[in-house]
Design a protein around this motif. Sequence first.
Motif: not given
Length: 310
Positions: A105-110
Amino acid sequence: MHSQTISLKAPYSFERLVRRLETHPDPQMRVDAEQKTLRRAFRVGNHAVLTTIRFTGDQEQPILSWETHAALRENEAAILEKNIRHMFSADVDLSPIYAQMSQDPRLVPLTERFRGLRFLLDDDLFQSMVRTIIGQQINLAFAATLMERLLELAGEKVEDADGNCFLAFPTAERVAAMDVEQLRPLQFSQRKAEYIIDFARVIANGQLELDGFWRLSDEEILAQLTKLRGIGKWTVECLMMFGMGRPDLLPVADIGLKNGIQLVYGLGERPDEHEMRKIGESWAPYRSYVCLYIWEMIGAIKRKEPWVHA
């Protein structure tokens, strides 16, 4: 005139490519963001070939075309197209990369913020290594300045119909014939000048065949190149990532990547190499692309793009 349309698999973002060039300047590239064109001199055999790259369509229906007025034989036109496809990562499918990144989930915004971003690769491995040596331990802007000075000193000039000058990167033979004293007035350090010329001489003398690297594993390339003076692991990883487009590299010595991981994962301090490897395990086999998107986050912050880190 030669021209060709190249198929691209969506998504492909010309806008993200242009924004990245703002913080990763390429002195060989002339960009017209409004017309969605890039102009550059490619080296094809003994020719410096001025080429216009044009993006049409949109992010979800992208089309890339190229054209040149240079007189090329059929095989040379095929080489030019192959180089363009490679440089613009035309054959990369982002779908499995995004599927992998969606598990964190920490990479999804990227993936949402930078959708369609791909590597803009070097079209020539000799140039890629020289560019990387130049970039060792200096900032991106100064590295671009040194690249431009090397191009002006030794690059091959080609003009368009309006007299605009473009520079093709010098051959290994041209750089090998140079002396350190020619680079020092351009603000190359003694060591950096020595490393570049030494590497060029190894290539020009046939002691190392860069074209053979495409058949080698990452480990084999690393073993061959780190034997050379001034070339360490980080330098080789950059060559494989930005020159060859290898998809699963994690340059843990890179300061920008350390800073980016700290931000993305909300760490209290920069991660050490052990922690970076542990975090990066879940990124395989696309660690290069996760690195690209983390670097781009740092670039977006430097460009003062709107960015809210959750």
